[in-house]
Design an enzyme around this catalytic site. Structure first.
Site, PDB file in Angstrom:
ATOM      1  N   ILE A   1       0.835  -1.207   0.000  1.00 43.28           N
ATOM      2  CA  ILE A   1       0.000   0.000   0.000  1.00 43.28           C
ATOM      3  C   ILE A   1       0.870   1.257   0.000  1.00 43.28           C
ATOM      4  O   ILE A   1       0.664   2.163  -0.821  1.00 43.28           O
ATOM      5  CB  ILE A   1      -0.986  -0.021   1.193  1.00 43.28           C
ATOM      6  CG1 ILE A   1      -1.917  -1.237   1.070  1.00 43.28           C
ATOM      7  CG2 ILE A   1      -1.796   1.282   1.270  1.00 43.28           C
ATOM      8  CD1 ILE A   1      -2.800  -1.498   2.267  1.00 43.28           C
TER       9      ILE A   1
ATOM     10  N   THR B   1      -4.221   4.669   7.481  1.00 37.11           N
ATOM     11  CA  THR B   1      -5.175   3.628   7.054  1.00 37.11           C
ATOM     12  C   THR B   1      -4.628   2.256   7.427  1.00 37.11           C
ATOM     13  O   THR B   1      -5.106   1.242   6.924  1.00 37.11           O
ATOM     14  CB  THR B   1      -5.460   3.690   5.531  1.00 37.11           C
ATOM     15  OG1 THR B   1      -4.224   3.560   4.835  1.00 37.11           O
ATOM     16  CG2 THR B   1      -6.157   4.960   5.118  1.00 37.11           C
TER      17      THR B   1
ATOM     18  N   ARG C   1      -3.131   0.765  11.115  1.00 38.60           N
ATOM     19  CA  ARG C   1      -3.735   0.398  12.382  1.00 38.60           C
ATOM     20  C   ARG C   1      -3.539   1.525  13.380  1.00 38.60           C
ATOM     21  O   ARG C   1      -2.470   2.127  13.449  1.00 38.60           O
ATOM     22  CB  ARG C   1      -3.099  -0.889  12.948  1.00 38.60           C
ATOM     23  CG  ARG C   1      -3.518  -2.167  12.220  1.00 38.60           C
ATOM     24  CD  ARG C   1      -5.001  -2.461  12.399  1.00 38.60           C
ATOM     25  NE  ARG C   1      -5.409  -3.677  11.733  1.00 38.60           N
ATOM     26  CZ  ARG C   1      -5.902  -3.742  10.493  1.00 38.60           C
ATOM     27  NH1 ARG C   1      -6.057  -2.635   9.774  1.00 38.60           N
ATOM     28  NH2 ARG C   1      -6.273  -4.901   9.982  1.00 38.60           N
TER      29      ARG C   1
ATOM     30  N   GLU D   1     -12.866   0.090  17.952  1.00 38.05           N
ATOM     31  CA  GLU D   1     -13.849   0.343  16.885  1.00 38.05           C
ATOM     32  C   GLU D   1     -15.164  -0.334  17.293  1.00 38.05           C
ATOM     33  O   GLU D   1     -15.261  -1.555  17.224  1.00 38.05           O
ATOM     34  CB  GLU D   1     -13.327  -0.216  15.559  1.00 38.05           C
ATOM     35  CG  GLU D   1     -12.098   0.551  15.064  1.00 38.05           C
ATOM     36  CD  GLU D   1     -11.487  -0.017  13.785  1.00 38.05           C
ATOM     37  OE1 GLU D   1     -12.018  -0.993  13.233  1.00 38.05           O
ATOM     38  OE2 GLU D   1     -10.465   0.518  13.348  1.00 38.05           O
TER      39      GLU D   1
ATOM     40  N   HIS E   1     -13.341   2.258   9.075  1.00 38.20           N
ATOM     41  CA  HIS E   1     -12.553   1.092   8.652  1.00 38.20           C
ATOM     42  C   HIS E   1     -13.101   0.518   7.335  1.00 38.20           C
ATOM     43  O   HIS E   1     -13.531  -0.624   7.254  1.00 38.20           O
ATOM     44  CB  HIS E   1     -12.530   0.018   9.751  1.00 38.20           C
ATOM     45  CG  HIS E   1     -11.347  -0.879   9.646  1.00 38.20           C
ATOM     46  ND1 HIS E   1     -10.699  -1.410  10.738  1.00 38.20           N
ATOM     47  CD2 HIS E   1     -10.669  -1.358   8.555  1.00 38.20           C
ATOM     48  CE1 HIS E   1      -9.690  -2.165  10.327  1.00 38.20           C
ATOM     49  NE2 HIS E   1      -9.657  -2.151   9.006  1.00 38.20           N
ATOM     50  N   ILE E   2     -13.072   1.382   6.320  1.00 35.51           N
ATOM     51  CA  ILE E   2     -13.640   1.000   5.028  1.00 35.51           C
ATOM     52  C   ILE E   2     -12.564   0.836   3.949  1.00 35.51           C
ATOM     53  O   ILE E   2     -12.875   0.744   2.768  1.00 35.51           O
ATOM     54  CB  ILE E   2     -14.689   2.040   4.535  1.00 35.51           C
ATOM     55  CG1 ILE E   2     -14.093   3.468   4.541  1.00 35.51           C
ATOM     56  CG2 ILE E   2     -15.961   1.961   5.351  1.00 35.51           C
ATOM     57  CD1 ILE E   2     -14.923   4.497   3.778  1.00 35.51           C
TER      58      ILE E   2
ATOM     59  N   ALA F   1     -10.812  -1.543   2.863  1.00 33.77           N
ATOM     60  CA  ALA F   1     -10.943  -2.703   1.972  1.00 33.77           C
ATOM     61  C   ALA F   1     -12.390  -2.922   1.553  1.00 33.77           C
ATOM     62  O   ALA F   1     -12.718  -3.895   0.862  1.00 33.77           O
ATOM     63  CB  ALA F   1     -10.429  -3.955   2.682  1.00 33.77           C
TER      64      ALA F   1
HETATM   65  N1  LIG Z   1      -7.966   0.276   6.479  1.00 40.53           N
HETATM   66  C1  LIG Z   1      -8.145  -0.905   5.903  1.00 40.53           C
HETATM   67  O1  LIG Z   1      -9.272  -1.371   5.710  1.00 40.53           O
HETATM   68  C2  LIG Z   1      -6.962  -1.678   5.463  1.00 40.53           C
HETATM   69  C3  LIG Z   1      -5.825  -1.659   6.209  1.00 40.53           C
HETATM   70  N2  LIG Z   1      -4.735  -2.367   5.804  1.00 40.53           N
HETATM   71  C4  LIG Z   1      -3.542  -2.288   6.639  1.00 40.53           C
HETATM   72  O2  LIG Z   1      -2.518  -1.604   5.926  1.00 40.53           O
HETATM   73  C5  LIG Z   1      -1.261  -2.014   6.436  1.00 40.53           C
HETATM   74  C6  LIG Z   1      -0.284  -2.216   5.282  1.00 40.53           C
HETATM   75  O3  LIG Z   1      -0.712  -3.261   4.420  1.00 40.53           O
HETATM   76  P1  LIG Z   1       0.228  -3.749   3.210  1.00 40.53           P
HETATM   77  O4  LIG Z   1       0.843  -2.584   2.541  1.00 40.53           O
HETATM   78  O5  LIG Z   1      -0.529  -4.725   2.428  1.00 40.53           O
HETATM   79  O6  LIG Z   1       1.360  -4.504   4.069  1.00 40.53           O
HETATM   80  P2  LIG Z   1       2.842  -4.857   3.616  1.00 40.53           P
HETATM   81  O7  LIG Z   1       3.258  -6.007   4.481  1.00 40.53           O
HETATM   82  O8  LIG Z   1       2.953  -4.979   2.150  1.00 40.53           O
HETATM   83  O9  LIG Z   1       3.668  -3.535   4.045  1.00 40.53           O
HETATM   84  C7  LIG Z   1       3.895  -3.157   5.363  1.00 40.53           C
HETATM   85  C8  LIG Z   1       5.350  -2.735   5.467  1.00 40.53           C
HETATM   86  O10 LIG Z   1       5.562  -2.119   6.745  1.00 40.53           O
HETATM   87  C9  LIG Z   1       6.776  -2.631   7.272  1.00 40.53           C
HETATM   88  N3  LIG Z   1       6.808  -2.434   8.705  1.00 40.53           N
HETATM   89  C10 LIG Z   1       6.305  -3.215   9.699  1.00 40.53           C
HETATM   90  N4  LIG Z   1       6.547  -2.646  10.901  1.00 40.53           N
HETATM   91  C11 LIG Z   1       7.200  -1.484  10.655  1.00 40.53           C
HETATM   92  C12 LIG Z   1       7.747  -0.469  11.485  1.00 40.53           C
HETATM   93  N5  LIG Z   1       7.650  -0.539  12.813  1.00 40.53           N
HETATM   94  N6  LIG Z   1       8.373   0.570  10.908  1.00 40.53           N
HETATM   95  C13 LIG Z   1       8.492   0.639   9.556  1.00 40.53           C
HETATM   96  N7  LIG Z   1       8.029  -0.301   8.718  1.00 40.53           N
HETATM   97  C14 LIG Z   1       7.381  -1.351   9.253  1.00 40.53           C
HETATM   98  C15 LIG Z   1       6.736  -4.070   6.853  1.00 40.53           C
HETATM   99  O11 LIG Z   1       7.997  -4.711   7.011  1.00 40.53           O
HETATM  100  P3  LIG Z   1       7.962  -6.321   7.365  1.00 40.53           P
HETATM  101  O12 LIG Z   1       7.380  -6.990   6.151  1.00 40.53           O
HETATM  102  O13 LIG Z   1       9.373  -6.669   7.623  1.00 40.53           O
HETATM  103  O14 LIG Z   1       7.088  -6.452   8.574  1.00 40.53           O
HETATM  104  C16 LIG Z   1       6.314  -3.925   5.392  1.00 40.53           C
HETATM  105  O15 LIG Z   1       7.407  -3.626   4.555  1.00 40.53           O
HETATM  106  C17 LIG Z   1      -1.535  -3.252   7.301  1.00 40.53           C
HETATM  107  O16 LIG Z   1      -1.500  -2.883   8.665  1.00 40.53           O
HETATM  108  C18 LIG Z   1      -2.947  -3.656   6.945  1.00 40.53           C
HETATM  109  O17 LIG Z   1      -3.596  -4.304   7.987  1.00 40.53           O
HETATM  110  C19 LIG Z   1      -4.731  -3.093   4.654  1.00 40.53           C
HETATM  111  C20 LIG Z   1      -5.858  -3.142   3.873  1.00 40.53           C
HETATM  112  C21 LIG Z   1      -7.078  -2.453   4.222  1.00 40.53           C
HETATM  113  O1  LIG Z   2      -7.187  -6.290   5.626  1.00 38.14           O
HETATM  114  C1  LIG Z   2      -7.009  -5.489   6.554  1.00 38.14           C
HETATM  115  O2  LIG Z   2      -5.960  -5.420   7.224  1.00 38.14           O
HETATM  116  C2  LIG Z   2      -8.085  -4.577   6.917  1.00 38.14           C
HETATM  117  O3  LIG Z   2      -7.924  -3.724   7.752  1.00 38.14           O
HETATM  118  C3  LIG Z   2      -9.397  -4.724   6.304  1.00 38.14           C
HETATM  119  O4  LIG Z   2     -10.084  -5.719   6.983  1.00 38.14           O
END
Ligand SMILES: NC(=O)C1=CN([C@@H]2O[C@H](COP(=O)(O)OP(=O)(O)OC[C@H]3O[C@@H](n4cnc5c(N)ncnc54)[C@H](OP(=O)(O)O)[C@@H]3O)[C@@H](O)[C@H]2O)C=CC1
Ligand SMILES: O=C(O)C(=O)CO
Length: 313
Positions: A153, A231, A233, A262, A283-284, A286
């Site tokens: 993302i 977006t 956590r 939430e 929390h929309i 996704a």
């Molecule tokens: N709001 C919503 O509905 C949604 C929320 N999300 C959330 O978005 C976030 C990102 O998703 P996505 O991009 O797919 O995840 P990815 O795993 O592709 O990317 C997350 C990145 O953050 C890195 N990371 C973890 N901890 C830290 C830290 N303390 N400092 C810096 N970098 C860090 C990870 O490294 P490493 O791989 O080594 O841990 C990884 O490179 C997730 O928390 C997911 O739950 C996703 C979809 C929908």
């Molecule tokens: O996939 C995630 O991490 C979301 O927050 C959506 O449920």
């Protein structure tokens, strides 16, 4: 000899494709998208599989009561609602759907960033009440965005921000120098990012007991009038510290899709929620038709693969 029927419990709302496919494979599927924690604890012992989104917390006590549990499926990305350590201890497989909702989450992030910069929420509320007053915001072109967590993302948010004329800084625990260069971003330390960003966008993954990445010392490093978008956590930010820095006026706006609870329930959370410079969606990230279909398809496929691996089908 009686044939064993595999039983799956789905405890959050999910696209029907998952239910249909599992039933076609002869699995007994019970769909209880509003089940309470108490009810879950009472019945989890009957199931081989549990499928959840983010509402259901698959905590240690749930896993302990799930004597037959072999697979936990998370229809999404974040595994912070699952005690993955306890699952591993008990040889329970955890499957999820990485990448399936990336585009939807990216689009919401960009939307929240613009909404915060242009005070769209305030302007829209005024318009609805018949008051057509000009509200001044900030232009994003030429400004710097700092992306914390440069994964699926975060990287796409960087590409779009760059196309909008923003400079892109990125920080991740992994070495992202090459990846950043490819999209015209600069990999920097967290400190450098915090000191130089006009917008900070959080895209980290967190575990169930993660400590905030953005806490009092990090707020101190930020520029005045910073916009923070989250977006990922809520726990990535110390909420009480955020409230202090919002009140002090250092933070121009906090635009978020995720909350500590939430729905919010603590006093400081409710104060944040009501603050005019805090923009909140429910929390929309996704929650689009397209993303939910992909999430269900990927979860189903990963679930079937795990079942095959474990000899369950
Ligand atoms: N709001 C919503 O509905 C949604 C929320 N999300 C959330 O978005 C976030 C990102 O998703 P996505 O991009 O797919 O995840 P990815 O795993 O592709 O990317 C997350 C990145 O953050 C890195 N990371 C973890 N901890 C830290 C830290 N303390 N400092 C810096 N970098 C860090 C990870 O490294 P490493 O791989 O080594 O841990 C990884 O490179 C997730 O928390 C997911 O739950 C996703 C979809 C929908
Ligand atoms: O996939 C995630 O991490 C979301 O927050 C959506 O449920």
């Amino acid at each position: 000899m009686a044939i064993y029927t595999v039983k799956a419990l789905i405890t959050d709302p999910i696209d029907e494709i998952l239910i249909k496919t599992l039933r076609e494979k002869g699995i007994q599927v019970d769909y209880m998208p509003e089940i309470s924690k108490e009810e879950l604890l009472n019945i989890i012992g009957n199931y081989d599989i549990i499928v959840v989104r983010s509402r259901t917390k698959v905590t240690k006590d749930v896993i302990e009561k799930g004597k037959k549990l072999k697979i936990i499926a998370r229809a999404g990305i974040g595994l912070d609602n699952i005690d993955t350590e306890e699952a591993e201890k008990r040889n329970i497989k955890v499957v999820y759907a990485p990448g399936a909702s990336t585009d939807s989450a990216v689009e919401l992030t960009i939307g929240l960033m613009i909404a915060a910069a242009r005070k769209m929420y305030t302007s829209m509320a005024l318009a609805k009440s018949g008051i057509f007053k000009k509200i001044e915001g900030l232009e994003l072109a030429g400004k710097t965005i700092g992306i914390v967590g440069f994964g699926r993302i975060g990287t796409k948010v960087g590409i779009i921000a760059n196309a909008m004329g923003m400079k892109v800084l990125a920080y991740d625990i992994l070495d992202i120098r090459e990846k950043a260069e490819k999209i015209n971003a600069k990999a920097v330390s967290l400190e450098e990012l915090l000191k130089n960003s006009d917008v900070i966008s959080l895209h980290v993954t967190v575990s169930k007991d993660a400590k905030p990445i953005i806490d009092y010392p990090q707020f101190e490093l930020m520029k005045d009038n910073v916009i923070i978008v989250n977006t990922s956590r809520a726990v990535a930010v110390n909420g009480k510290a955020l409230l202090d820095y919002i009140k002090k006026g250092k933070v121009y706006a906090y635009a978020t899709d995720v909350f500590w609870n939430e729905p919010p329930k603590e006093e400081w959370e409710l104060e944040l929620l009501k603050h005019e410079r805090v923009i909140v969606t429910t929390h929309i990230g996704a929650q689009t038709k397209e993303a939910q279909k992909r999430v269900a398809e990927m979860t189903t496929q990963n679930l079937l693969n795990a079942m095959k691996e474990l000899g369950m089908i």
